[in-house]
Design a protein around this motif. Sequence first.
Motif, PDB file in Angstrom:
ATOM      1  N   LEU A 280       0.809  -1.216   0.000  1.00 11.43           N
ATOM      2  CA  LEU A 280       0.000   0.000   0.000  1.00 11.43           C
ATOM      3  C   LEU A 280       0.840   1.263   0.000  1.00 11.43           C
ATOM      4  CD1 LEU A 280      -2.717  -1.048   2.617  1.00 11.43           C
ATOM      5  CD2 LEU A 280      -2.823  -1.203   0.119  1.00 11.43           C
ATOM      6  N   ASP A 281       2.143   1.119   0.177  1.00 13.30           N
ATOM      7  CA  ASP A 281       3.034   2.273   0.198  1.00 13.30           C
ATOM      8  C   ASP A 281       4.359   1.867  -0.434  1.00 13.30           C
ATOM      9  OD1 ASP A 281       4.047   4.801   0.745  1.00 13.30           O
ATOM     10  OD2 ASP A 281       3.117   4.872   2.729  1.00 13.30           O
ATOM     11  N   ALA A 282       5.344   2.742  -0.376  1.00 16.21           N
ATOM     12  CA  ALA A 282       6.618   2.528  -1.062  1.00 16.21           C
ATOM     13  C   ALA A 282       7.272   1.201  -0.666  1.00 16.21           C
ATOM     14  CB  ALA A 282       7.565   3.677  -0.757  1.00 16.21           C
ATOM     15  N   VAL A 283       7.778   0.491  -1.659  1.00 14.44           N
ATOM     16  CA  VAL A 283       8.545  -0.734  -1.419  1.00 14.44           C
ATOM     17  C   VAL A 283       9.973  -0.302  -1.106  1.00 14.44           C
ATOM     18  CG1 VAL A 283       9.284  -2.950  -2.341  1.00 14.44           C
ATOM     19  CG2 VAL A 283       7.085  -1.980  -3.044  1.00 14.44           C
ATOM     20  N   THR A 284      10.375  -0.423   0.145  1.00 16.02           N
ATOM     21  CA  THR A 284      11.668   0.105   0.568  1.00 16.02           C
ATOM     22  C   THR A 284      12.766  -0.946   0.620  1.00 16.02           C
ATOM     23  OG1 THR A 284      11.021  -0.224   2.875  1.00 16.02           O
ATOM     24  CG2 THR A 284      10.620   1.945   1.914  1.00 16.02           C
ATOM     25  N   THR A 285      12.417  -2.220   0.514  1.00 15.30           N
ATOM     26  CA  THR A 285      13.442  -3.257   0.609  1.00 15.30           C
ATOM     27  C   THR A 285      13.049  -4.478  -0.199  1.00 15.30           C
ATOM     28  OG1 THR A 285      14.685  -4.658   2.168  1.00 15.30           O
ATOM     29  CG2 THR A 285      12.419  -4.115   2.767  1.00 15.30           C
ATOM     30  N   LEU A 286      14.000  -5.007  -0.955  1.00 14.10           N
ATOM     31  CA  LEU A 286      13.835  -6.220  -1.746  1.00 14.10           C
ATOM     32  C   LEU A 286      15.080  -7.076  -1.575  1.00 14.10           C
ATOM     33  CD1 LEU A 286      12.360  -4.842  -5.111  1.00 14.10           C
ATOM     34  CD2 LEU A 286      11.253  -6.528  -3.636  1.00 14.10           C
ATOM     35  N   GLN A 287      14.877  -8.375  -1.390  1.00 17.99           N
ATOM     36  CA  GLN A 287      16.015  -9.282  -1.262  1.00 17.99           C
ATOM     37  C   GLN A 287      15.660 -10.617  -1.890  1.00 17.99           C
ATOM     38  OE1 GLN A 287      16.936 -10.916   2.605  1.00 17.99           O
ATOM     39  NE2 GLN A 287      19.130 -10.931   2.188  1.00 17.99           N
ATOM     40  N   SER A 288      16.588 -11.172  -2.655  1.00 19.61           N
ATOM     41  CA  SER A 288      16.391 -12.502  -3.232  1.00 19.61           C
ATOM     42  C   SER A 288      17.347 -13.480  -2.578  1.00 19.61           C
ATOM     43  CB  SER A 288      16.633 -12.477  -4.747  1.00 19.61           C
ATOM     44  OG  SER A 288      17.984 -12.157  -5.042  1.00 19.61           O
ATOM     45  N   GLN A 289      16.863 -14.669  -2.297  1.00 16.99           N
ATOM     46  CA  GLN A 289      17.679 -15.742  -1.749  1.00 16.99           C
ATOM     47  C   GLN A 289      17.258 -17.036  -2.409  1.00 16.99           C
ATOM     48  OE1 GLN A 289      17.846 -16.272   2.459  1.00 16.99           O
ATOM     49  NE2 GLN A 289      19.472 -14.779   2.710  1.00 16.99           N
ATOM     50  N   GLY A 290      18.085 -17.495  -3.349  1.00 16.03           N
ATOM     51  CA  GLY A 290      17.732 -18.705  -4.055  1.00 16.03           C
ATOM     52  C   GLY A 290      16.402 -18.545  -4.763  1.00 16.03           C
ATOM     53  N   PRO A 291      15.466 -19.472  -4.546  1.00 13.24           N
ATOM     54  CA  PRO A 291      14.174 -19.404  -5.238  1.00 13.24           C
ATOM     55  C   PRO A 291      13.151 -18.513  -4.554  1.00 13.24           C
ATOM     56  CG  PRO A 291      14.280 -21.407  -3.954  1.00 13.24           C
ATOM     57  CD  PRO A 291      15.609 -20.715  -3.759  1.00 13.24           C
ATOM     58  N   LEU A 292      13.562 -17.742  -3.545  1.00  8.23           N
ATOM     59  CA  LEU A 292      12.636 -16.892  -2.814  1.00  8.23           C
ATOM     60  C   LEU A 292      13.007 -15.422  -2.963  1.00  8.23           C
ATOM     61  CD1 LEU A 292      12.187 -18.854   0.554  1.00  8.23           C
ATOM     62  CD2 LEU A 292      10.741 -18.946  -1.491  1.00  8.23           C
ATOM     63  N   VAL A 293      11.969 -14.575  -2.944  1.00  8.78           N
ATOM     64  CA  VAL A 293      12.154 -13.120  -2.961  1.00  8.78           C
ATOM     65  C   VAL A 293      11.344 -12.541  -1.812  1.00  8.78           C
ATOM     66  CG1 VAL A 293      11.781 -10.969  -4.236  1.00  8.78           C
ATOM     67  CG2 VAL A 293      12.570 -13.019  -5.444  1.00  8.78           C
ATOM     68  N   PHE A 294      11.927 -11.590  -1.076  1.00 11.80           N
ATOM     69  CA  PHE A 294      11.274 -10.967   0.061  1.00 11.80           C
ATOM     70  C   PHE A 294      11.132  -9.468  -0.214  1.00 11.80           C
ATOM     71  CE2 PHE A 294      13.683 -14.627   1.382  1.00 11.80           C
ATOM     72  CZ  PHE A 294      12.832 -15.311   2.237  1.00 11.80           C
ATOM     73  N   SER A 295       9.950  -8.940   0.020  1.00  5.53           N
ATOM     74  CA  SER A 295       9.707  -7.509  -0.179  1.00  5.53           C
ATOM     75  C   SER A 295       9.100  -6.920   1.083  1.00  5.53           C
ATOM     76  CB  SER A 295       8.775  -7.272  -1.377  1.00  5.53           C
ATOM     77  OG  SER A 295       7.497  -7.837  -1.149  1.00  5.53           O
ATOM     78  N   GLY A 296       9.503  -5.682   1.377  1.00  6.53           N
ATOM     79  CA  GLY A 296       8.974  -4.976   2.532  1.00  6.53           C
ATOM     80  C   GLY A 296       8.627  -3.550   2.162  1.00  6.53           C
ATOM     81  N   SER A 297       7.668  -2.983   2.864  1.00  8.54           N
ATOM     82  CA  SER A 297       7.148  -1.673   2.506  1.00  8.54           C
ATOM     83  C   SER A 297       7.070  -0.749   3.710  1.00  8.54           C
ATOM     84  CB  SER A 297       5.755  -1.825   1.885  1.00  8.54           C
ATOM     85  OG  SER A 297       5.105  -0.581   1.750  1.00  8.54           O
ATOM     86  N   THR A 298       6.999   0.546   3.412  1.00  8.64           N
ATOM     87  CA  THR A 298       6.799   1.545   4.446  1.00  8.64           C
ATOM     88  C   THR A 298       5.510   1.306   5.218  1.00  8.64           C
ATOM     89  OG1 THR A 298       8.028   3.180   3.168  1.00  8.64           O
ATOM     90  CG2 THR A 298       6.540   4.028   4.839  1.00  8.64           C
ATOM     91  N   ASP A 299       4.531   0.653   4.592  1.00  8.81           N
ATOM     92  CA  ASP A 299       3.268   0.384   5.292  1.00  8.81           C
ATOM     93  C   ASP A 299       3.406  -0.703   6.354  1.00  8.81           C
ATOM     94  OD1 ASP A 299       3.267  -2.080   3.979  1.00  8.81           O
ATOM     95  OD2 ASP A 299       1.778  -1.476   2.487  1.00  8.81           O
ATOM     96  N   GLY A 300       4.614  -1.278   6.486  1.00  7.99           N
ATOM     97  CA  GLY A 300       4.857  -2.286   7.506  1.00  7.99           C
ATOM     98  C   GLY A 300       4.619  -3.710   7.069  1.00  7.99           C
ATOM     99  N   SER A 301       4.194  -3.922   5.834  1.00 10.53           N
ATOM    100  CA  SER A 301       3.906  -5.281   5.356  1.00 10.53           C
ATOM    101  C   SER A 301       5.142  -5.935   4.764  1.00 10.53           C
ATOM    102  CB  SER A 301       2.794  -5.251   4.309  1.00 10.53           C
ATOM    103  OG  SER A 301       3.193  -4.514   3.167  1.00 10.53           O
ATOM    104  N   VAL A 302       5.161  -7.269   4.829  1.00  7.30           N
ATOM    105  CA  VAL A 302       6.246  -8.079   4.278  1.00  7.30           C
ATOM    106  C   VAL A 302       5.631  -9.185   3.433  1.00  7.30           C
ATOM    107  CG1 VAL A 302       8.101  -9.698   4.829  1.00  7.30           C
ATOM    108  CG2 VAL A 302       7.849  -7.600   6.158  1.00  7.30           C
ATOM    109  N   CYS A 303       6.158  -9.381   2.228  1.00  3.70           N
ATOM    110  CA  CYS A 303       5.677 -10.437   1.333  1.00  3.70           C
ATOM    111  C   CYS A 303       6.809 -11.396   0.999  1.00  3.70           C
ATOM    112  CB  CYS A 303       5.119  -9.853   0.038  1.00  3.70           C
ATOM    113  SG  CYS A 303       3.548  -9.011   0.225  1.00  3.70           S
TER     114      CYS A 303
END
Length: 473
Positions: A280-303
């Motif tokens: 819902l807000d800016a994506v401030t962090t992205l990280q890939s590790q093998g077959p997984l990708v992690f995203s985090g946002s200013t709205d406090g959510s993590v995918c």
Amino acid sequence: MGEVRKLQKKLRQIENLELKVSLTPEEAIKVSKKAELRSRLAELLLQHSGPQQTQCTVSEEEDKMKRQVHTERLTDHAPAVKLAREDQPEEKAHSKAEVKIKEGEGEGQSQELGDPDAEFSSLKALWEKAKFRLRTLKGHSDVITCVAAVDNLVISGSRDTTLKVWHVPTATEQRNLGGHSGGITCLSAPPAEYCRKLASALHLAETERFIISGSSDCCVRIWTLSSGQCVKSIYTFNAVSSLCFIAEWQGYIVTGSDAGKLQVWDWLSQENCQSVNVHLDAVTTLQSQGPLVFSGSTDGSVCVWKVCNGAAQPLKQLQQWGSEVTGCSNANEVTGWLRLSARGDHIFLANGRSSIRVLNWRTGTMRRLANHSSTAGVTDCVNQVPGLLVASSFDLTSGWNTLNCFVVSNSRGDVKARRDSRLDSLLAESDGDSQEESEADEDNDSDDDEGEDSSANDATEVSGSSWFRCVLQ
């Protein structure tokens, strides 16, 4: 402790204001009160907690003694090794357009030991014996927002719209890369094997290395490090706030926008493979590790995403946790630029508070790992290197910047569903919040302080701190 928390919040807002290019007269007055507020905060902490948390008001000799006590306390309660550092003046690292590099000159790598206690003791002894050399690389004319390392080169991106390539052994600037029309927000260095693939497609030398930059000008650019040439430019239609490289299949570039959109781009053709609005807000962090990708946002959510090699849409969402689980944000106030570092089932989160939040992304269990001796400290960036978790620590009271190092694992760092007893012990010791930090979090989440502080927070262009969007590598 109510006044303490208000002073901490005011100092945090001043840190944010100092990131702005220009200040209004009212904002300048608030910034000028920083020393006065720090002095008052130190007095209050001395009254409530004793002299151990008021390092800025004691003599140099007493200061050294307290640091020794603090290090011993960390060793007894949480296996953390504080890296050697030089005392820094009150001026913040991010307020200078410079890159600082610490190089270890200690003896070789630590041995892999089966006993966690023996491994920790070995690594701790290694860090204590190591000698560090601090080098300052000056050249940018505005705030440095991101840094990446490739072999013996360091690449820095700045709000002045340029990238600079630095040669670490000689501490000299090799190249100045200009082409973006907006501030640089993020950098990523693809692995050598994927660089060879692109170099072959572009008929360049197979030893060529590339750096990827994202900018607020809605562009992603791919640069050669040997000549500084921009070989590809991708227009994303959105201001790019974060990016990462996925070393799977033929390779992908994932970008996050300031509006919460994720986009996936083919590495060789630079064609868009997928666009999805998830945050819902800016994506401030992205990280890939093998077959997984992690995203985090200013709205406090993590995918958490799984990479589907060769699929029309490469990313498949596995899990999403909101701010009600991560505790990193709420509807009233953003506490910081969320940063993450993942290992196995755990995601280590830094969002401008004194502790590191540890999320089990499979179960949604949230724990905390103490990173600072008091709630006057904040953590804005975290990353992992083999065997170690490195986190920033900034003291609002004194203005000191430090790096804390935690022993977490001796594994290769690949993403597999497994648990590590050493890490579990860290989490167990930090499970649950202290009453002091819980109250501070509640105050930060719900109390908007006085009207003047609220307006100062609203005027802030970037929510950061002295480690401002730092990349620890």
